[in-house]
Scaffold this motif. Structure first.
Motif, mmCIF file in Angstrom:
data_model
loop_
_atom_site.group_PDB
_atom_site.id
_atom_site.type_symbol
_atom_site.label_atom_id
_atom_site.label_comp_id
_atom_site.label_asym_id
_atom_site.label_seq_id
_atom_site.Cartn_x
_atom_site.Cartn_y
_atom_site.Cartn_z
ATOM 1 N N HIS A 222 9.148 -37.887 -7.153
ATOM 2 C CA HIS A 222 8.304 -38.818 -7.884
ATOM 3 C C HIS A 222 6.772 -38.180 -7.305
ATOM 4 O O HIS A 222 6.015 -38.791 -7.869
ATOM 5 C CB HIS A 222 8.662 -40.145 -7.687
ATOM 6 N N ASP A 223 6.621 -37.481 -6.273
ATOM 7 C CA ASP A 223 5.549 -37.289 -5.754
ATOM 8 C C ASP A 223 4.728 -36.108 -6.298
ATOM 9 O O ASP A 223 5.204 -34.906 -5.904
ATOM 10 C CB ASP A 223 5.541 -37.153 -4.271
ATOM 11 N N PRO A 224 3.676 -36.212 -7.131
ATOM 12 C CA PRO A 224 3.189 -34.904 -7.582
ATOM 13 C C PRO A 224 2.720 -33.958 -6.798
ATOM 14 O O PRO A 224 2.601 -32.786 -6.753
ATOM 15 C CB PRO A 224 1.839 -35.500 -8.249
ATOM 16 N N ALA A 225 2.274 -34.432 -5.313
ATOM 17 C CA ALA A 225 1.702 -33.589 -4.343
ATOM 18 C C ALA A 225 3.050 -32.463 -3.790
ATOM 19 O O ALA A 225 2.770 -31.492 -3.661
ATOM 20 C CB ALA A 225 1.304 -34.203 -3.318
ATOM 21 N N ILE A 226 4.380 -33.349 -3.777
ATOM 22 C CA ILE A 226 5.516 -32.527 -3.532
ATOM 23 C C ILE A 226 5.905 -31.588 -4.459
ATOM 24 O O ILE A 226 5.966 -30.366 -4.129
ATOM 25 C CB ILE A 226 6.524 -33.513 -2.810
ATOM 26 N N ALA A 227 5.727 -31.903 -5.712
ATOM 27 C CA ALA A 227 5.876 -31.108 -6.752
ATOM 28 C C ALA A 227 5.199 -29.972 -6.936
ATOM 29 O O ALA A 227 5.710 -28.619 -7.031
ATOM 30 C CB ALA A 227 6.020 -31.914 -7.962
#
Ligand code: ATP
Ligand code: MG
Length: 250
Positions: A222-227
């Protein structure tokens, strides 16, 4: 006269190198669950997806969009109802139980809630998926110790999970997922129970492990930075593929 190297005329078509990890291909894969009173819910709806060996894919999408279900289908934890889902040529939709059992041994799974066995030491948790192996020269404890080193936990092998921080427990879970040298690593919100800094560290660790241990990785987040750290971002909406960003061409 100066001579210059002429770039090859052919476009850079990605070469599929099987030594980098598993090749995964989904064609119109669907999974429907029966819910109350004769009603059914299509959790994964006609998904087409191709994952190159060695790629890292992030599955994103709102809660209930089908991310976990898709990971379970690729990990053969559940079987798709229709379509074709092949991993290194084995079709998981039609494969028999025996083939699926063999297949699962070559897949590493990491869960949001770590799922470590609380009564076992970190070392015994990592060794839990290892079958008795009579291959000469295979030392499972040595392999586990190498993994403790690789995940930055050398010296903590004897600790019980309750004595480790969340980030450390997830590192143990990653070591456990890698003990059988998988060609495919599936991670369902592996950073979901961690603060963002620790989550970033866990992802950095996965990226680093991939350079030493070639494998194809699929994670949900759910974490855009991880994606954004993945090569390939796949967005699901109500079980359907809403978008799929190609790996960057550089
Ligand atoms: N075993 C099951 N039986 C019935 N319905 C299920 C089952 N597993 C999943 N579902 C339903 O399928 C849909 C997709 O669920 P899934 O867990 O794959 O979503 P998700 O994207 O992983 O969500 P989250 O971000 O909350 O983890 C949801 O509506 C869920 O209720
Ligand atoms: Mg989920």
């Amino acid at each position: 006269m100066t001579s210059r190297a002429v770039p090859p005329a052919t476009a850079a078509v990605p070469v599929q190198d099987a030594s980098l990890g598993a090749a995964v291909r989904l064609v119109r894969v669907s999974k429907t669950f029966p819910i109350a009173e004769g009603r059914a819910l299509t959790a994964v709806d006609a998904v087409d997806l191709e994952l190159a060996p060695g790629s890292l894919t992030a599955l994103v999408g709102p809660s209930g969009s089908g991310k976990s279900t898709l990971l379970h289908l690729v990990g053969a934890i559940e079987r798709a109802d229709s379509g074709s889902l092949t991993v290194d040529g084995l079709d998981l939709v039609t494969a028999n139980r025996r083939a699926l059992t063999g297949y699962r041994r070559g897949v590493g799974f990491v869960f949001q809630r770590f799922h470590l066995l609380p009564a076992l030491t970190a070392l015994d948790n990592v060794l839990a998926p290892v079958l008795p192996d009579r291959r000469p020269g295979f030392d499972r404890v040595e392999r586990a110790r190498e993994l403790f080193d690789a995940v930055g936990l050398a010296g903590r092998e004897a600790a019980l999970p309750s004595r480790l921080s969340g980030g450390q427990q997830q590192r143990v879970a990653i070591a456990r997922a890698l003990i059988n040298r998988p060609r495919l690593l599936l991670a369902d919100e592996p950073t979901g129970n961690l603060d963002s800094r620790t989550g970033r560290d866990v992802l950095d660790l996965l990226l680093d492990l991939r350079t030493r241990h070639p494998m194809t990785v699929v994670l949900s987040t759910h974490d855009p930075a991880i994606a954004d750290m993945a090569d390939h971002k796949v967005t699901l909406l109500d079980g359907r593929l809403a978008s799929s960003s190609a790996p960057s061409a550089d």
